[in-house]
Write a protein that holds these residues in place. Structure first.
Motif, PDB file in Angstrom:
ATOM      1  N   UNK A   1       0.852  -1.193   0.000  1.00 22.96           N
ATOM      2  CA  UNK A   1       0.000   0.000   0.000  1.00 22.96           C
ATOM      3  C   UNK A   1       0.888   1.244   0.000  1.00 22.96           C
ATOM      4  N   UNK A   2       0.444   2.292  -0.682  1.00 29.99           N
ATOM      5  CA  UNK A   2       1.322   3.463  -0.889  1.00 29.99           C
ATOM      6  C   UNK A   2       1.758   4.139   0.409  1.00 29.99           C
ATOM      7  N   UNK A   3       0.947   4.006   1.467  1.00 31.85           N
ATOM      8  CA  UNK A   3       1.279   4.700   2.723  1.00 31.85           C
ATOM      9  C   UNK A   3       2.144   3.866   3.671  1.00 31.85           C
ATOM     10  N   UNK A   4       2.581   2.673   3.222  1.00 32.15           N
ATOM     11  CA  UNK A   4       3.417   1.821   4.070  1.00 32.15           C
ATOM     12  C   UNK A   4       4.881   2.125   3.760  1.00 32.15           C
ATOM     13  N   UNK A   5       5.688   2.336   4.814  1.00 27.22           N
ATOM     14  CA  UNK A   5       7.082   2.712   4.577  1.00 27.22           C
ATOM     15  C   UNK A   5       7.989   1.526   4.307  1.00 27.22           C
ATOM     16  N   UNK A   6       8.009   0.560   5.237  1.00 29.56           N
ATOM     17  CA  UNK A   6       8.937  -0.571   5.094  1.00 29.56           C
ATOM     18  C   UNK A   6       8.471  -1.521   3.998  1.00 29.56           C
ATOM     19  N   UNK A   7       9.332  -2.536   3.665  1.00 29.03           N
ATOM     20  CA  UNK A   7       8.997  -3.320   2.487  1.00 29.03           C
ATOM     21  C   UNK A   7       8.960  -4.831   2.638  1.00 29.03           C
ATOM     22  N   UNK A   8       9.183  -5.405   3.833  1.00 28.29           N
ATOM     23  CA  UNK A   8       9.351  -6.865   3.945  1.00 28.29           C
ATOM     24  C   UNK A   8       8.088  -7.671   3.695  1.00 28.29           C
ATOM     25  N   UNK A   9       8.251  -8.811   3.012  1.00 28.19           N
ATOM     26  CA  UNK A   9       7.105  -9.693   2.753  1.00 28.19           C
ATOM     27  C   UNK A   9       6.795 -10.510   3.997  1.00 28.19           C
ATOM     28  N   UNK A  10       7.831 -11.134   4.582  1.00 28.82           N
ATOM     29  CA  UNK A  10       7.587 -11.996   5.747  1.00 28.82           C
ATOM     30  C   UNK A  10       7.181 -11.178   6.956  1.00 28.82           C
ATOM     31  N   UNK A  11       7.673  -9.933   7.026  1.00 28.71           N
ATOM     32  CA  UNK A  11       7.286  -9.054   8.130  1.00 28.71           C
ATOM     33  C   UNK A  11       5.850  -8.564   7.949  1.00 28.71           C
ATOM     34  N   UNK A  12       5.257  -8.830   6.780  1.00 26.06           N
ATOM     35  CA  UNK A  12       3.854  -8.489   6.566  1.00 26.06           C
ATOM     36  C   UNK A  12       3.630  -7.116   5.960  1.00 26.06           C
ATOM     37  N   UNK A  13       4.687  -6.438   5.503  1.00 21.88           N
ATOM     38  CA  UNK A  13       4.503  -5.105   4.923  1.00 21.88           C
ATOM     39  C   UNK A  13       4.094  -5.177   3.450  1.00 21.88           C
ATOM     40  N   UNK A  14       4.647  -6.167   2.722  1.00 22.93           N
ATOM     41  CA  UNK A  14       4.500  -6.155   1.263  1.00 22.93           C
ATOM     42  C   UNK A  14       4.033  -7.519   0.735  1.00 22.93           C
ATOM     43  N   UNK A  15       3.553  -7.507  -0.510  1.00 19.01           N
ATOM     44  CA  UNK A  15       3.038  -8.717  -1.152  1.00 19.01           C
ATOM     45  C   UNK A  15       3.902  -9.076  -2.362  1.00 19.01           C
ATOM     46  N   UNK A  16       4.112 -10.364  -2.561  1.00 17.20           N
ATOM     47  CA  UNK A  16       4.850 -10.814  -3.745  1.00 17.20           C
ATOM     48  C   UNK A  16       4.037 -10.481  -4.987  1.00 17.20           C
ATOM     49  N   UNK A  17       4.747 -10.155  -6.067  1.00 12.74           N
ATOM     50  CA  UNK A  17       4.035  -9.808  -7.296  1.00 12.74           C
ATOM     51  C   UNK A  17       4.892 -10.178  -8.505  1.00 12.74           C
ATOM     52  N   UNK A  18       4.350  -9.956  -9.702  1.00 14.38           N
ATOM     53  CA  UNK A  18       5.112 -10.200 -10.943  1.00 14.38           C
ATOM     54  C   UNK A  18       5.098  -8.921 -11.783  1.00 14.38           C
ATOM     55  N   UNK A  19       5.830  -8.981 -12.917  1.00 16.04           N
ATOM     56  CA  UNK A  19       5.857  -7.840 -13.841  1.00 16.04           C
ATOM     57  C   UNK A  19       5.116  -8.208 -15.117  1.00 16.04           C
ATOM     58  N   UNK A  20       4.315  -7.279 -15.607  1.00 15.15           N
ATOM     59  CA  UNK A  20       3.809  -7.372 -16.975  1.00 15.15           C
ATOM     60  C   UNK A  20       4.375  -6.158 -17.688  1.00 15.15           C
ATOM     61  N   UNK A  21       4.790  -6.302 -18.943  1.00 13.02           N
ATOM     62  CA  UNK A  21       5.357  -5.111 -19.578  1.00 13.02           C
ATOM     63  C   UNK A  21       4.346  -4.448 -20.502  1.00 13.02           C
ATOM     64  N   UNK A  22       4.548  -3.169 -20.700  1.00 12.30           N
ATOM     65  CA  UNK A  22       3.703  -2.406 -21.611  1.00 12.30           C
ATOM     66  C   UNK A  22       4.605  -1.669 -22.587  1.00 12.30           C
ATOM     67  N   UNK A  23       4.046  -1.303 -23.750  1.00 12.31           N
ATOM     68  CA  UNK A  23       4.860  -0.554 -24.708  1.00 12.31           C
ATOM     69  C   UNK A  23       5.152   0.821 -24.151  1.00 12.31           C
ATOM     70  N   UNK A  24       6.339   1.347 -24.483  1.00 11.89           N
ATOM     71  CA  UNK A  24       6.701   2.675 -23.990  1.00 11.89           C
ATOM     72  C   UNK A  24       5.713   3.733 -24.470  1.00 11.89           C
ATOM     73  N   UNK A  25       5.223   3.580 -25.752  1.00 11.71           N
ATOM     74  CA  UNK A  25       4.282   4.567 -26.307  1.00 11.71           C
ATOM     75  C   UNK A  25       2.981   4.568 -25.523  1.00 11.71           C
ATOM     76  N   UNK A  26       2.551   3.333 -25.144  1.00 17.40           N
ATOM     77  CA  UNK A  26       1.306   3.200 -24.401  1.00 17.40           C
ATOM     78  C   UNK A  26       1.347   4.041 -23.136  1.00 17.40           C
ATOM     79  N   UNK A  27       2.527   4.008 -22.476  1.00 18.78           N
ATOM     80  CA  UNK A  27       2.645   4.712 -21.212  1.00 18.78           C
ATOM     81  C   UNK A  27       2.591   6.221 -21.406  1.00 18.78           C
ATOM     82  N   UNK A  28       3.230   6.684 -22.497  1.00 21.82           N
ATOM     83  CA  UNK A  28       3.234   8.131 -22.689  1.00 21.82           C
ATOM     84  C   UNK A  28       1.938   8.608 -23.335  1.00 21.82           C
ATOM     85  N   UNK A  29       0.978   7.670 -23.531  1.00 24.32           N
ATOM     86  CA  UNK A  29      -0.342   8.053 -23.976  1.00 24.32           C
ATOM     87  C   UNK A  29      -0.492   8.181 -25.479  1.00 24.32           C
ATOM     88  N   UNK A  30       0.527   7.758 -26.272  1.00 25.08           N
ATOM     89  CA  UNK A  30       0.411   7.855 -27.735  1.00 25.08           C
ATOM     90  C   UNK A  30      -0.403   6.699 -28.322  1.00 25.08           C
TER      91      UNK A  30
END
Ligand code: ADP
Ligand code: MG
Length: 475
Positions: free
Chosen positions: A446-475
C-alpha cells in the motif's frame, strides 16, 4: 464489496498459492499463504531493459569493491567503533585468504518514479540530465541472504496459470530459482571434493523457511547435492576444520550459503560468533564471503553515490548510468547545499523529515526511520554515532492500483512496487568469470506503508507485466 465471482477468484488463487508452496508461518505458528498480489505490476519495456542490463554491471562493481579491503575498512572502521556488531564482523577476517573463488548472488532493488522534480534528481551527472526516459531509483543492493528465488518463481507460475488462459496480462517469464540452484551446484562441483554438501546458515526462528526448503529440494532433485541447515551456534557445536575444510556432521562443506548472520540477533551467544569465525577460517565457498557481505552495507552504498569514489571502480560510461539510478544520500554531519544555503544534513532533515529515510547499518527490514520517527531519533544520536547513519532522499514511486491478498483477505489498494533484479556472478581473485541477470522479485505494498518486507507483513509478492513505452506516454 466483492462480487461472488471475485470472491471465488480470490479463493481459487489462495488454493493455488498453497499448492505452489507460496507459504509462510504467522507469529502464532499457524500456516498461511505468503501475501501476494493479483495485479501484475505494469512497467515499460525500456525500464525493464535498463534494470536488467544494469544487473551484471552492478555485480561487477560489488566484486571490485570486495577486493579492496582497505576501502571497506576505511569507511566501515570508524563506524565500528560504536557498533559492536560491525566490529565483530570486521574482526572475523583472517589474515590468510582461504578461498579465491567467489560466488555472488545479489538482488538489486529499485523503485520506478514519475517524479522528475524529486530532490534526488539532482544527483544525475550532467551528461544524463537531458535523458529523462528512465526514472529508475535504486533502493539498495543486497549481497547477503538474498531471499525469494523460490517464492518469486512460484508466484510467476501461478500468475501465468491464472492470466494466460484468459489472455489477460503478459506476465514476464521469471525463474531465478533454477539459476540460483544451478550456480550453487556449479560452486559445489568447483570445490571438487566427492560427496561434499551445501551448508545453509539459518536464523534461530526462520520466518522464510519455504523459500529455503524449495531451493534445497531442487538442489537434490536436479543435482543430487545435499544441504545441511543450521544456526551459527550449531555450526560451532557440530563443525570442525579438517585440513582447511569445514566438516559438519562428518560431511565436507563445499559451499556455505548465508541466510543469516547479517543482524546482531543472529549472534546472541558467544558460540554463534565462534560459528561465524569457524566458517571464515575454512576454505568453503561462502555466499557471500565477508568482503562481499560488507560491500553491500548502506555506508558503502552511500559513498559509492559520490562520482569521485565510484569512478575509481567503474568506467565513466557505467558511472553515469549507475548515478542516474541513485537517490541522493548523505551522512548526518555532511554540509549540504539547500535552497536555504549550506546547512548540515542533520539540521535540514529535522525541518524536512518527510523527504528522507534515515538508515542505520542494518539489513533485513524494519530498521529504517521515516518521518516523525526521524525527529524522535535525531536528538538521541550522539555526535560520534552520527557516522553510523545514512540519510537517503525518500523516493516517490509511481502509484498503481492492485488487489492484495493477505492472510485470506483481498483488498484493492493504491500501491507502490519495488522490483529486485537477481544477479549471479562467479569470480576468481576478483576476476569475473561468469556474470548475468537471472530474474526478478516484485514486492507490492500500500502506498502509505514505509517498510517493504514480505515476511514481516509489509508487502506482497508480485510479478511484472510489460507495456509498450508509447502506451505509457499516452500515444
Ligand atoms: P533493508 O536492508 O532493511 O531491506 P532497505 O534499504 O531495502 O533496507 O529499506 C527497507 C524498505 O524501506 C525498502 O524495501 C523500501 O520499501 C523502503 N525504503 C528504503 N529506502 C527508501 C527510499 N529512499 N525511499 C522510499 N522508500 C525506501
Ligand atoms: Mg531491502
Amino acid at each position: 464489496m466483492q462480487t461472488q465471482e471475485q470472491k471465488e477468484l480470490v479463493e481459487n488463487a489462495i488454493e493455488l498459492a498453497q499448492l505452489h508452496g507460496i507459504l509462510k508461518y504467522l507469529p502464532d505458528g499457524q500456516l498461511t499463504h505468503a501475501p501476494f498480489s493479483l495485479s501484475p505490476y505494469c512497467i515499460t519495456k525500456s525500464d525493464l531493459a535498463e534494470m536488467t542490463e544494469l544487473t551484471a554491471a552492478f555485480s561487477e562493481l560489488m566484486i571490485s569493491v570486495s577486493q579492496n579491503w582497505d576501502f571497506l575498512e576505511h569507511h566501515l572502521g570508524p563506524i565500528s567503533a560504536n557498533d559492536p556488531f560491525l566490529q565483530m564482523l570486521l574482526n572475523c577476517r583472517t589474515s590468510e585468504i582461504m578461498q579465491s573463488r567467489q560466488l555472488l548472488v545479489q538482488r538489486n532493488d529499485f523503485f520506478i518514479t514519475n517524479d522528475e522534480q524529486s530532490p534526488d534528481k539532482q544527483n544525475c551527472s550532467p551528461e544524463y540530465e537531458t535523458n529523462a526516459a528512465s526514472l529508475l531509483r535504486q533502493v539498495e543492493l543486497n549481497t547477503v541472504s538474498v531471499s525469494f528465488p523460490f517464492l518469486a518463481t512460484k508466484l510467476t507460475q501461478l500468475h501465468h496459470y491464472l492470466y494466460e488462459q484468459n489472455c489477460l496480462k503478459q506476465v514476464i517469464q521469471n525463474n531465478p530459482l533454477d539459476a540460483v540452484v544451478d550456480a550453487f551446484a556449479k560452486a559445489v562441483r568447483d570445490y571438487d571434493i566427492a560427496d561434499s554438501v551445501m551448508l545453509i546458515v539459518i536464523q534461530p526462528k526462520e520466518k522464510n523457511i519455504f523459500d529455503q526448503l524449495g531451493l534445497e529440494q531442487l538442489m537434490w532433485e536436479k543435482h543430487k547435492i545435499s544441504t545441511i541447515r543450521k544456526i551459527l551456534s550449531e555450526i560451532y557445536r557440530d563443525g570442525k576444520l579438517r585440513e582447511g575444510h569445514l566438516v559438519v556432521d562428518s560431511k565436507t562443506v563445499a559451499v556455505t550459503y548465508f541466510r543469516a548472520g547479517y543482524t546482531p540477533d543472529d549472534f546472541s551467544t558467544k558460540d554463534a560468533v565462534k560459528g561465524r569465525q569457524l566458517i571464515e577460517a575454512s576454505s568453503s565457498i561462502q555466499v557471500p564471503d565477508l568482503a562481499m557481505h560488507l560491500s553491500g552495507m548502506k555506508k558503502i552504498q552511500q559513498v559509492l553515490t559520490k562520482q569521485e569514489v565510484l569512478s575509481d571502480f567503474v568506467s565513466p560510461d557505467l558511472s553515469g548510468r549507475f548515478s542516474k539510478t541513485f537517490a541522493k544520500m548523505h551522512t548526518l554531519d555532511e554540509i549540504i547545499d539547500t535552497p536555504e544555503g549550506e546547512v548540515s544534513a542533520a539540521e535540514w532533515v529535522s525541518k524536512h523529515p518527510e523527504d528522507y529515510v534515515l538508515k542505520p547499518q542494518r539489513e533485513g527490514g524494519g530498521n529504517n526511520y521515516f518521518g516523525s520517527d526521524i525527529l524522535n531519533l535525531l536528538p538521541t544520536i550522539r555526535k560520534e554515532e552520527q557516522k553510523a547513519y545514512i540519510l537517503m532522499v525518500k523516493i516517490k514511486p509511481q502509484i498503481h492500483s492492485a488487489i492484495l491478498v493477505v492472510n485470506g483477505q483481498a483488498e484493492t489498494l493504491n500501491c507502490v512496487s519495488e522490483i529486485g533484479r537477481f544477479g549471479i556472478c562467479f569470480a576468481e581473485n576478483g576476476v569475473v568469470k561468469n556474470n548475468r541477470d537471472v530474474g526478478y522479485l516484485v514486492r507490492t505494498k500500500a502506498e502509505n506503508v514505509n517498510e517493504g518486507g514480505v515476511c514481516a507483513g509489509f508487502a506482497c509478492l508480485n510479478t511484472i507485466a510489460d507495456i509498450d513505452d508509447q502506451q505509457e506516454s499516452g500515444n
